[in-house]
Design a protein around this motif. Sequence first.
Motif, PDB file in Angstrom:
ATOM      1  N   ILE A 208      19.969  35.488  30.955  1.00 46.80           N
ATOM      2  CA  ILE A 208      19.051  35.999  29.921  1.00 46.80           C
ATOM      3  C   ILE A 208      19.693  37.258  29.358  1.00 46.80           C
ATOM      4  CG2 ILE A 208      16.740  36.906  29.461  1.00 46.80           C
ATOM      5  CD1 ILE A 208      15.672  35.103  31.624  1.00 46.80           C
ATOM      6  N   SER A 209      20.014  37.194  28.069  1.00 47.23           N
ATOM      7  CA  SER A 209      20.792  38.301  27.505  1.00 47.23           C
ATOM      8  C   SER A 209      19.966  39.105  26.503  1.00 47.23           C
ATOM      9  CB  SER A 209      22.085  37.781  26.878  1.00 47.23           C
ATOM     10  OG  SER A 209      21.801  36.842  25.869  1.00 47.23           O
TER      11      SER A 209
ATOM     12  N   TRP B  84      19.826  42.030  23.086  1.00 47.83           N
ATOM     13  CA  TRP B  84      20.351  42.022  21.722  1.00 47.83           C
ATOM     14  C   TRP B  84      21.388  43.104  21.482  1.00 47.83           C
ATOM     15  CZ3 TRP B  84      19.125  46.886  20.394  1.00 47.83           C
ATOM     16  CH2 TRP B  84      17.974  47.452  20.965  1.00 47.83           C
TER      17      TRP B  84
ATOM     18  N   LYS C 172      19.566  31.954  27.743  1.00 41.39           N
ATOM     19  CA  LYS C 172      18.583  32.272  26.705  1.00 41.39           C
ATOM     20  C   LYS C 172      18.975  33.605  26.082  1.00 41.39           C
ATOM     21  CE  LYS C 172      14.904  34.599  26.285  1.00 41.39           C
ATOM     22  NZ  LYS C 172      15.204  35.159  24.965  1.00 41.39           N
TER      23      LYS C 172
ATOM     24  N   ALA D  17      18.816  36.786  23.384  1.00 39.15           N
ATOM     25  CA  ALA D  17      17.677  37.571  22.874  1.00 39.15           C
ATOM     26  C   ALA D  17      17.199  36.973  21.559  1.00 39.15           C
ATOM     27  CB  ALA D  17      18.096  39.013  22.671  1.00 39.15           C
ATOM     28  N   GLU D  18      15.908  37.009  21.344  1.00 40.06           N
ATOM     29  CA  GLU D  18      15.313  36.422  20.131  1.00 40.06           C
ATOM     30  C   GLU D  18      15.771  37.149  18.873  1.00 40.06           C
ATOM     31  OE1 GLU D  18      13.875  37.559  22.816  1.00 40.06           O
ATOM     32  OE2 GLU D  18      12.003  38.643  22.477  1.00 40.06           O
TER      33      GLU D  18
ATOM     34  N   GLY E 265      10.930  35.894  25.160  1.00 39.52           N
ATOM     35  CA  GLY E 265      10.911  36.233  26.578  1.00 39.52           C
ATOM     36  C   GLY E 265       9.744  35.635  27.351  1.00 39.52           C
TER      37      GLY E 265
ATOM     38  N   GLY F  74      12.010  32.507  28.151  1.00 33.53           N
ATOM     39  CA  GLY F  74      12.584  33.326  29.226  1.00 33.53           C
ATOM     40  C   GLY F  74      11.824  33.129  30.524  1.00 33.53           C
ATOM     41  N   ALA F  75      10.485  33.219  30.431  1.00 36.27           N
ATOM     42  CA  ALA F  75       9.659  33.093  31.641  1.00 36.27           C
ATOM     43  C   ALA F  75       9.788  31.690  32.236  1.00 36.27           C
ATOM     44  CB  ALA F  75       8.205  33.409  31.306  1.00 36.27           C
TER      45      ALA F  75
ATOM     46  N   PHE G   7      20.172  38.665  34.567  1.00 39.51           N
ATOM     47  CA  PHE G   7      19.395  39.240  33.466  1.00 39.51           C
ATOM     48  C   PHE G   7      19.961  40.594  33.064  1.00 39.51           C
ATOM     49  CE2 PHE G   7      15.965  42.300  32.429  1.00 39.51           C
ATOM     50  CZ  PHE G   7      15.485  41.742  31.264  1.00 39.51           C
TER      51      PHE G   7
ATOM     52  N   SER H 205      15.467  45.325  29.964  1.00 37.88           N
ATOM     53  CA  SER H 205      14.701  46.503  30.381  1.00 37.88           C
ATOM     54  C   SER H 205      14.310  46.423  31.864  1.00 37.88           C
ATOM     55  CB  SER H 205      13.438  46.614  29.531  1.00 37.88           C
ATOM     56  OG  SER H 205      12.673  45.436  29.663  1.00 37.88           O
TER      57      SER H 205
ATOM     58  N   VAL I 260      10.975  44.422  32.450  1.00 35.57           N
ATOM     59  CA  VAL I 260      11.135  42.960  32.505  1.00 35.57           C
ATOM     60  C   VAL I 260      11.943  42.561  33.741  1.00 35.57           C
ATOM     61  CG1 VAL I 260      12.077  40.933  31.315  1.00 35.57           C
ATOM     62  CG2 VAL I 260      10.856  42.670  30.012  1.00 35.57           C
TER      63      VAL I 260
ATOM     64  N   GLU J 167       9.697  42.141  36.548  1.00 38.49           N
ATOM     65  CA  GLU J 167       8.886  40.929  36.381  1.00 38.49           C
ATOM     66  C   GLU J 167       9.725  39.700  36.779  1.00 38.49           C
ATOM     67  OE1 GLU J 167       6.915  41.410  32.606  1.00 38.49           O
ATOM     68  OE2 GLU J 167       6.570  39.238  32.558  1.00 38.49           O
TER      69      GLU J 167
HETATM   70  P1  ADP Z   1      14.294  44.843  25.014  1.00 36.28           P
HETATM   71  O1  ADP Z   1      13.039  45.623  25.301  1.00 36.28           O
HETATM   72  O2  ADP Z   1      15.497  45.672  24.886  1.00 36.28           O
HETATM   73  O3  ADP Z   1      14.150  43.781  23.961  1.00 36.28           O
HETATM   74  P2  ADP Z   1      13.800  43.026  27.111  1.00 36.28           P
HETATM   75  O4  ADP Z   1      14.007  43.336  28.539  1.00 36.28           O
HETATM   76  O5  ADP Z   1      12.409  42.910  26.603  1.00 36.28           O
HETATM   77  O6  ADP Z   1      14.610  44.104  26.339  1.00 36.28           O
HETATM   78  O7  ADP Z   1      14.550  41.685  26.693  1.00 36.28           O
HETATM   79  C1  ADP Z   1      15.818  41.301  27.166  1.00 36.28           C
HETATM   80  C2  ADP Z   1      15.846  39.803  27.283  1.00 36.28           C
HETATM   81  O8  ADP Z   1      14.835  39.394  28.199  1.00 36.28           O
HETATM   82  C3  ADP Z   1      15.548  39.036  25.987  1.00 36.28           C
HETATM   83  O9  ADP Z   1      16.336  37.856  25.968  1.00 36.28           O
HETATM   84  C4  ADP Z   1      14.077  38.706  26.136  1.00 36.28           C
HETATM   85  O10 ADP Z   1      13.683  37.572  25.388  1.00 36.28           O
HETATM   86  C5  ADP Z   1      13.985  38.427  27.613  1.00 36.28           C
HETATM   87  N1  ADP Z   1      12.647  38.574  28.191  1.00 36.28           N
HETATM   88  C6  ADP Z   1      11.657  39.421  27.805  1.00 36.28           C
HETATM   89  N2  ADP Z   1      10.563  39.236  28.573  1.00 36.28           N
HETATM   90  C7  ADP Z   1      10.848  38.262  29.470  1.00 36.28           C
HETATM   91  C8  ADP Z   1      10.143  37.621  30.545  1.00 36.28           C
HETATM   92  N3  ADP Z   1       8.904  37.963  30.839  1.00 36.28           N
HETATM   93  N4  ADP Z   1      10.786  36.680  31.248  1.00 36.28           N
HETATM   94  C9  ADP Z   1      12.044  36.334  30.982  1.00 36.28           C
HETATM   95  N5  ADP Z   1      12.764  36.876  29.980  1.00 36.28           N
HETATM   96  C10 ADP Z   1      12.192  37.832  29.234  1.00 36.28           C
END
Ligand code: ADP
Length: 500
Positions: free
Chosen positions: A166-167, A169, A193, A195-196, A226, A230-231, A244, A247, A250, A253
């Motif tokens: 899970i990467s 952006w 997966k 980043a969106e 995510g 992602g989940a 992963f 953040s 996350v 989580e």
């Molecule tokens: P940022 O806040 O910098 O966008 P995130 O940690 O939210 O960083 O996102 C990093 C990656 O984790 C993205 O690919 C995002 O889609 C994914 N992501 C966010 N929430 C979840 C989740 N609950 N489970 C799995 N992947 C997640």
Amino acid sequence: MSVETMIPLNSKAAKFVSTPKQLFINGKFVDAVSGKRFETLNPATGEVITTIAEGDKEDIDRAVAAARKAFEEGPWASMKPNERARLLLKFADLVEENIEELAHIDTLEFGQPLATTTAFASSVPELFRYYAGWATKVTGETIPVSTPGTIFNYTRREPLGVCAGISPWNAPVSVAAMKLAAPLSVGNTVVLKPAEQTPLSSLRLAELFVEAGFPDGVVNIVPGFGPTAGAALVNHPDVDKVAFTGSTVVGKEIMRSAAGNLKKVTLELGGKSPHIICADADYEKALANAAFGILFNSGQVCFAGTRLFVEKKIYDNFVSDLINYTKKYKLGSGFDATTTLGPLISEKQKNRVLNYLDIGQQEGAEMLVGGNAVSSDLANGYFVKPTVLANVQNTMTVAQEEIFGPVICAMPFDDLDEVVKTANETYYGLGAGICTTDLRKAHKLAHAIKSGNVWVNTYHLMDPASPMGGYKQSGIGRENGAASVLDTYTQIKSVWVDLD
Ligand code: ADP
């Protein structure tokens, strides 16, 4: 933004982004089962680039099934290590032929200057070449056991199985590559997966995997959000490992979700890195280093040297010279050859950074330069100027929480013991910078700072051969280097043979 210095979008990149994009599952480009799509935006202008098929649970299920099948049977499962190495090397060559296109795709979607995205794209072939080398070099051991009888005991290092990546952006193509090269080199299969906000360059890599001849299902790339795609990946009972980057919130989580089937987990999370400038440092070099440490990628780097500790006797001059130095940064489109500071990734991120500037000032910090960039040519993009906050206390919110923007929190210090103590007063432990010409001081500080990476008189250097990761709440496990393949993408089996 001047017209003469604008670099036109690479024609291959323009062609690539001119069509709606699909998911890459089992060697084919397919729509999402739900038929849903989402838009990807250019952060310098807020304009839509194209639409992307939105992966969700059903798509993840299909991708994981394909990755499982490819892991258990078929050409990948029986492939010899040297053949795997050759495929990785071929892929590396293909990426190298397409660096300009990949860099342009990332600049379009991520906003940073082409020099930055070119560096990111250029890291990909090197990473794959490094791990191609490991494909034939991961070995077990023969163990001199003391058990009765004539026993031959040896270990094998075997792949884990289906690995989820899970990467984020903030370095689109290069972090995606980190989720692929090491696991593939030792025979795992991968579902990535991205980043969106930045799925495009990963989908271009998917095309290059096909061109290189990777068997179906070995690599699957499923863009989506995510909490959905992602989940689903993290909760999937047939995924063996999750890697992963993102953040800390996350990351925690993900660890909880991964407990379901006890997936192996590596996490590369947030940081609040100290950058210590000693009075004996090479002054000009330290200025450049301090600015680069935080302003690279507009501060959107987990390693960013956000907490700038400057020795008291040079503090006033250094901060005032740093302000002048940061004023030389030129904000603009990543396609403008004169741009040295790109936009933030999104409006949300810009508002988050500006909110931290407000909080900082409410808590007593003084904003000496920076803030919202509202000049008319930048008004539609998500720009924040290089910002210096002075009078910062290490206990303030801006010194404790990750801002992920071009914001320097400057603090004076008197002696080394004090600065080590304060620098370590953080939940994070990812990076650290030290500027000094005193070799003993440099190593003492490098040993005392609790972080996974330390740079002395430089910053942000990385190499596929050198491990990268975090202490404390900045992560678990390491990417890059031997540690990545050996500790995080293989598992050890001990085999006992009775020779009597
Ligand atoms: P940022 O806040 O910098 O966008 P995130 O940690 O939210 O960083 O996102 C990093 C990656 O984790 C993205 O690919 C995002 O889609 C994914 N992501 C966010 N929430 C979840 C989740 N609950 N489970 C799995 N992947 C997640």
